[in-house]
Scaffold this motif. Sequence first.
Motif, mmCIF file in Angstrom:
data_model
loop_
_atom_site.group_PDB
_atom_site.id
_atom_site.type_symbol
_atom_site.label_atom_id
_atom_site.label_comp_id
_atom_site.label_asym_id
_atom_site.label_seq_id
_atom_site.Cartn_x
_atom_site.Cartn_y
_atom_site.Cartn_z
ATOM 1 N N PHE A 171 0.828 -1.202 0.000
ATOM 2 C CA PHE A 171 0.000 0.000 0.000
ATOM 3 C C PHE A 171 0.865 1.256 0.000
ATOM 4 O O PHE A 171 1.905 1.315 0.675
ATOM 5 C CB PHE A 171 -0.915 0.038 1.233
ATOM 6 N N TYR A 172 0.396 2.290 -0.712
ATOM 7 C CA TYR A 172 1.053 3.594 -0.663
ATOM 8 C C TYR A 172 0.526 4.367 0.543
ATOM 9 O O TYR A 172 -0.599 4.124 1.012
ATOM 10 C CB TYR A 172 0.797 4.358 -1.971
ATOM 11 N N ASP A 173 1.326 5.319 1.017
ATOM 12 C CA ASP A 173 0.927 6.098 2.200
ATOM 13 C C ASP A 173 -0.455 6.729 2.041
ATOM 14 O O ASP A 173 -1.255 6.737 2.979
ATOM 15 C CB ASP A 173 1.993 7.165 2.513
ATOM 16 N N HIS A 206 5.844 -7.028 -4.863
ATOM 17 C CA HIS A 206 4.679 -6.947 -5.751
ATOM 18 C C HIS A 206 3.428 -6.609 -4.949
ATOM 19 O O HIS A 206 3.374 -6.851 -3.741
ATOM 20 C CB HIS A 206 4.496 -8.267 -6.496
ATOM 21 N N TYR A 207 2.455 -6.014 -5.622
ATOM 22 C CA TYR A 207 1.213 -5.640 -4.930
ATOM 23 C C TYR A 207 0.076 -5.558 -5.947
ATOM 24 O O TYR A 207 0.321 -5.384 -7.137
ATOM 25 C CB TYR A 207 1.384 -4.292 -4.202
ATOM 26 N N PRO A 208 -1.165 -5.669 -5.475
ATOM 27 C CA PRO A 208 -2.285 -5.503 -6.406
ATOM 28 C C PRO A 208 -2.668 -4.031 -6.509
ATOM 29 O O PRO A 208 -2.613 -3.298 -5.522
ATOM 30 C CB PRO A 208 -3.417 -6.297 -5.725
ATOM 31 N N PHE A 227 -2.262 -7.712 -10.150
ATOM 32 C CA PHE A 227 -0.944 -7.495 -9.555
ATOM 33 C C PHE A 227 0.036 -6.744 -10.451
ATOM 34 O O PHE A 227 0.012 -6.865 -11.671
ATOM 35 C CB PHE A 227 -0.316 -8.829 -9.140
ATOM 36 N N ARG A 228 0.905 -6.010 -9.780
ATOM 37 C CA ARG A 228 2.051 -5.380 -10.417
ATOM 38 C C ARG A 228 3.315 -5.992 -9.824
ATOM 39 O O ARG A 228 3.381 -6.251 -8.614
ATOM 40 C CB ARG A 228 2.074 -3.865 -10.138
ATOM 41 N N PRO A 229 4.341 -6.197 -10.647
ATOM 42 C CA PRO A 229 5.608 -6.715 -10.097
ATOM 43 C C PRO A 229 6.270 -5.666 -9.209
ATOM 44 O O PRO A 229 5.954 -4.469 -9.297
ATOM 45 C CB PRO A 229 6.439 -6.985 -11.360
ATOM 46 N N ALA A 230 7.192 -6.116 -8.353
ATOM 47 C CA ALA A 230 7.878 -5.210 -7.428
ATOM 48 C C ALA A 230 8.606 -4.101 -8.187
ATOM 49 O O ALA A 230 9.325 -4.363 -9.153
ATOM 50 C CB ALA A 230 8.885 -6.012 -6.604
ATOM 51 N N HIS A 231 8.419 -2.866 -7.719
ATOM 52 C CA HIS A 231 9.046 -1.738 -8.408
ATOM 53 C C HIS A 231 9.170 -0.530 -7.499
ATOM 54 O O HIS A 231 8.452 -0.408 -6.510
ATOM 55 C CB HIS A 231 8.231 -1.338 -9.650
ATOM 56 N N LEU A 232 10.064 0.353 -7.886
ATOM 57 C CA LEU A 232 10.234 1.664 -7.256
ATOM 58 C C LEU A 232 9.975 2.703 -8.343
ATOM 59 O O LEU A 232 10.509 2.598 -9.450
ATOM 60 C CB LEU A 232 11.674 1.785 -6.735
ATOM 61 N N HIS A 233 9.140 3.696 -8.029
ATOM 62 C CA HIS A 233 8.847 4.768 -8.999
ATOM 63 C C HIS A 233 9.915 5.860 -8.934
ATOM 64 O O HIS A 233 10.387 6.209 -7.840
ATOM 65 C CB HIS A 233 7.510 5.439 -8.665
ATOM 66 N N LEU A 234 10.228 6.426 -10.091
ATOM 67 C CA LEU A 234 11.193 7.521 -10.147
ATOM 68 C C LEU A 234 10.775 8.552 -11.194
ATOM 69 O O LEU A 234 10.306 8.187 -12.282
ATOM 70 C CB LEU A 234 12.581 6.996 -10.538
HETATM 71 FE FE LIG Z 1 3.566 1.512 -7.995
#
Ligand SMILES: [Fe+2]
Length: 307
Positions: A171-173, A206-208, A227-234
Amino acid sequence: MSGTLAQAFLCCEPGPVLFSEEGSAEAVAASFAETEDPRLREVVTSLVHHLHAFVKDVELTEEEWAAAIDFLTRTGQKCDDVRQEFILLSDVLGVSMLVETINHRAGGTGTESTVLGPFHMVESPPRELGDDIALDGKGTPCLVRGRVTGPDGEPIPGASVDAWQANDEGFYDVQQPGVQPEYNLRGLFTADDDGRFHFRTIEPRHYPIPYDGPVGELLAATGRHAFRPAHLHLIVSAPGYRPVTTHVFVAGSPYLDSDAVFGVKESLIRDVAEVDDPALAAKHHLPNPFHTLTFDLTLLRQDQGAP
Ligand SMILES: [Fe+2]
């Protein structure tokens, strides 16, 4: 123009385009013919033609049309300050990725872009290089580091590096106010004189995407996972260079080959390495051994690769 001439002119003008099944798109497109803005005229005319072709292709029933109106209505109603269901819809239909790809052709030398996603809803707080953005201390610690360079390999001192990610539970903040600290796992960093940046965070997992709304219904009805694979946004930017909105994906993550929003590009996948270096671990206030994710980025100059 004399009355006679005017009459002659008028009699030769084509009559109005009346609506018919065969000529529906032409009739509606003609109603937009006087649109002053040429780009708006182009877009709306093309939209009408494609939309009518779609309705004819599937021979949409009245019940299906009503269901579509209801779906779109509920999609809008699901949106608020921290939930953007229309972006999710655009994402799962691949439209977000297509728009992103068309508008940010990297020309083979710049770091590839990918979707912004619906969770960059607050400005990332400025942080110092080396800071820990995992404010709640949950998850597997990970050191992220990289270097921002230009197309000729020149370092870009002071490049801006905006990073954000989901927590260890996916989850995002902004999805968990009162549960996660505000601005958890977000940071705006300034690269050093050599274009380098580093910060502490947690290993992405990863997260949905949110599936408790109309978009989730669409995925369920069509047998797709969320689902989305594990990632960091930039988002990385610098004066004189084209900014890039991208992710770094974690090699080996589930769903790399079936991202619900089609965001994965091969060039953006990196290994999370385990480093056994007590001195380095101590320097970064990390337990030894520790995990690192290294992602170097290349920005194109402002005049390169424009669509
Ligand atoms: Fe994301």
